[in-house]
Design a protein around this motif. Sequence first.
Motif, short mmCIF file in Angstrom:
data_model
loop_
_atom_site.label_atom_id
_atom_site.label_comp_id
_atom_site.label_asym_id
_atom_site.label_seq_id
_atom_site.Cartn_x
_atom_site.Cartn_y
_atom_site.Cartn_z
N GLY A 65 0.83 -1.19 0.00
CA GLY A 65 0.00 0.00 0.00
C GLY A 65 0.87 1.24 0.00
O GLY A 65 2.09 1.17 -0.19
N GLU A 66 0.25 2.37 0.24
CA GLU A 66 0.99 3.64 0.26
C GLU A 66 2.02 3.67 1.39
O GLU A 66 3.01 4.38 1.31
CB GLU A 66 0.03 4.82 0.38
CG GLU A 66 -0.91 4.96 -0.81
CD GLU A 66 -0.18 5.15 -2.14
OE1 GLU A 66 0.85 5.84 -2.17
OE2 GLU A 66 -0.65 4.57 -3.14
N PRO A 83 7.66 0.59 -2.26
CA PRO A 83 6.70 -0.26 -2.97
C PRO A 83 7.34 -1.61 -3.29
O PRO A 83 8.56 -1.77 -3.21
CB PRO A 83 6.39 0.52 -4.25
CG PRO A 83 7.57 1.41 -4.45
CD PRO A 83 8.10 1.72 -3.08
N ILE A 84 6.53 -2.57 -3.66
CA ILE A 84 7.03 -3.92 -3.92
C ILE A 84 8.11 -3.93 -4.99
O ILE A 84 9.02 -4.74 -4.97
CB ILE A 84 5.89 -4.91 -4.26
CG1 ILE A 84 6.42 -6.35 -4.26
CG2 ILE A 84 5.19 -4.52 -5.55
CD1 ILE A 84 5.37 -7.42 -4.29
N ARG A 104 -2.97 -0.43 -3.10
CA ARG A 104 -2.68 0.94 -3.52
C ARG A 104 -3.88 1.60 -4.19
O ARG A 104 -3.94 2.82 -4.29
CB ARG A 104 -1.46 0.98 -4.44
CG ARG A 104 -0.17 0.62 -3.70
CD ARG A 104 1.01 0.59 -4.60
NE ARG A 104 1.03 -0.66 -5.35
CZ ARG A 104 2.07 -1.09 -6.06
NH1 ARG A 104 3.16 -0.35 -6.14
NH2 ARG A 104 2.00 -2.23 -6.70
N HIS A 105 -4.87 0.82 -4.62
CA HIS A 105 -6.05 1.37 -5.29
C HIS A 105 -7.26 1.46 -4.35
O HIS A 105 -8.33 1.88 -4.77
CB HIS A 105 -6.41 0.52 -6.51
CG HIS A 105 -5.28 0.47 -7.50
ND1 HIS A 105 -4.98 1.51 -8.34
CD2 HIS A 105 -4.36 -0.48 -7.75
CE1 HIS A 105 -3.92 1.19 -9.07
NE2 HIS A 105 -3.53 -0.02 -8.73
N VAL A 106 -7.08 1.07 -3.09
CA VAL A 106 -8.17 1.17 -2.12
C VAL A 106 -8.30 2.63 -1.70
O VAL A 106 -7.34 3.24 -1.26
CB VAL A 106 -7.90 0.26 -0.89
CG1 VAL A 106 -8.91 0.50 0.20
CG2 VAL A 106 -7.89 -1.20 -1.31
N ILE A 151 -5.60 -8.64 -6.54
CA ILE A 151 -5.03 -9.87 -5.98
C ILE A 151 -4.23 -10.60 -7.05
O ILE A 151 -4.70 -10.80 -8.16
CB ILE A 151 -6.14 -10.80 -5.45
CG1 ILE A 151 -7.13 -10.04 -4.56
CG2 ILE A 151 -5.54 -12.01 -4.75
CD1 ILE A 151 -6.54 -9.36 -3.36
N THR A 152 -3.03 -11.02 -6.69
CA THR A 152 -2.19 -11.87 -7.54
C THR A 152 -1.92 -13.15 -6.75
O THR A 152 -1.77 -13.11 -5.54
CB THR A 152 -0.86 -11.15 -7.85
OG1 THR A 152 -1.14 -9.89 -8.44
CG2 THR A 152 0.01 -11.96 -8.79
#
Length: 161
Positions: A65-66, A83-84, A104-106, A151-152
């Motif tokens: 996330g952020e 970030p990942i 990150r899109h929530v 989700i991955t």
Amino acid sequence: MKGIPMQTGVLRVLRATAASWWRHKELRQTGQTGQARQLERETVLRDLGYLKQAALLPNAHVICGEGGTFLHLGWTTVSTLAPIERFPLATLAVARGTPFIDIRHVTDVIAFANLPRVARDGSVDPELWGPGKSVSLTTYIDMVEKLGARITNNPRPRQSA
């Protein structure tokens, strides 16, 4: 690790990451190469242990996330503020099949903050909400996906449409 033989590329990435640490670089610059190599070996072995746990633990997952990236391994969490894309250990875990939750899109951070946590030891509370409550990874993914997470390596069984 999930039946996949250890790849030379994984070791290469872990070694390069360990060698890039500021402390290890500093030791090399001051001529303490033996100590730097020893610390790098310990770091690689520790990270290999994390990758093994990520492959074996049923509720292991990576979340980004952020606020950074977290590799959750039951009672252990490995994290960074990056970030990942800048956290090789988490990237390797995801590449080897560990579920990845990209938040990150929530946009509803209040709803996200009120979600129960993922159970560390596989036990699940009968009530889903409230302080200290925990749910299975698949239940958590159901909840966070409704908020817009991507989700991955989804661990949920495939459902036919």
